[in-house]
Design a protein around this motif. Structure first.
Motif: not given
Length: 332
Positions: A1-8, A73-75, A205-207
């Motif tokens: 999740m952290l990686t997703l937010w960083q790249w977003a 959306f894919y990621f 937990f980022l969740f």
């Protein structure tokens, strides 16, 4: 999740830089030039060339955002699938019961690091949340009758989704509940609420997931898993759903320890069923009280003088303070 937010965020900043660049390029090089002449400008020079109906440009403006959204959306789906992945037979299963305004944690199933089953799910009990209430009676026309209890006695039957375990941690108005968990271990949480909607949230937990009463009727999957807790330490937990008067004080603590310490804790609690959680933590040389809720006074007792620092959240062991494990406890 952290990686997703960083790249977003990186993608958003890149798009922002592009848009800002176009804006400043336009206002810098395409601004209206000064006109000091008394002669009126020709009509074709009064306004710049219009591109409002430029079909290729408008198609590009539609297609590019669509591609960006599709990639995001894919990621997102890939990340969500990984985060919500459920595996069979996790090593630790915890029943979480939220209520106004505290938490109860029960160890439903625990498998030790050596494979031994310390707690079996068959020992858990369902329903009858008011079974231990002391009956109350009233007189009516000379006859002694028993009061039916909450909701006219219906709560006893309809809240049969609540789980009661032999090893539990109960938070009170004067004690913040500490949920001890092992590092490097898959843990499953089974959420339920005894009254209104709450939310189980550990920021690290980022969740978080809402904790519903009647999860089946609300069409909610109350279970989720974490693959592991990567390091030892104490982490604050909160209710993230406004649930009433003391919502802001409804804190708990997740205490991550080594698998050896966790197994020793569970075994000690099995051997000492009448002992409290603070006694069990002391027996395995852990801080007996929460260390991560300062400066939030969750004890709700007006006479409590809460210090600014309750302890070291990165090292909750008391061995360095002279603690010796209880007799028969092996922490290695």
């Amino acid at each position: 999740m952290l990686t997703l937010w960083q790249w977003a965020v990186i993608a958003a900043l890149a798009m922002g830089v592009l848009v800002w660049g176009l804006i400043f390029w336009t206002i810098t090089f395409h601004r209206r030039k000064g006109n000091n002449d008394t002669t009126p400008r020709p009509a074709d020079e009064e306004f710049p060339r219009q591109t409002g109906y430029n079909v290729p440009l408008e198609l590009a403006y539609t297609a590019v955002p669509f591609v960006l959204i599709a990639v995001l959306f894919y990621f997102t789906v890939v990340t969500q699938t990984k985060v919500e992945k459920m595996e069979d037979n996790p090593a630790v299963v915890v029943d979480v019961t939220a209520f106004q305004w505290n938490w109860k944690f029960g160890y439903n199933s625990v498998r030790a690091a050596d494979g031994q089953q310390l707690v079996d799910s068959s020992e858990a009990k369902k329903g009858e949340p008011f079974a231990l209430n002391i009956p109350e009676y009233y007189e009516h026309e000379g006859e002694r009758k028993q009061l039916p209890g909450p909701a006219g006695g219906r709560d006893q039957k309809i809240r049969d989704y609540l789980t009661f375990n032999d090893i539990e941690v109960l938070g009170t108005s004067s004690e913040i509940p500490i949920l001890l968990l092992p590092t490097g271990t898959r843990v499953e949480f089974n959420l339920a609420s005894a009254d209104v909607v709450h939310s189980f949230w550990v920021p690290e937990f980022l969740f978080k997931r809402d904790t519903f009463p009647f999860p089946e009727q609300n069409h909610q999957n109350p279970k989720f898993q974490i693959s592991e807790i990567e390091r030892e330490g104490a982490f604050v937990g909160r209710c993230a759903e406004m649930c009433g008067t003391y919502h802001s004080m409804m804190n708990f603590e997740v205490r991550a320890v080594s698998p050896a310490v966790f197994d020793a804790y569970i075994q000690w609690r099995k051997d000492n069923p009448t002992a409290g959680n603070a006694e069990a933590l002391t027996a395995v040389c852990q801080e007996p009280q929460s260390v991560v809720t300062a400066p939030f006074n969750s004890r709700r007792v007006s006479t409590t003088d809460l210090p600014d620092n309750l302890g070291d959240a990165n090292n909750t062991s008391t061995i360095g303070k002279g603690c010796k494990p209880a007799e028969g406890v092996n922490l290695s």
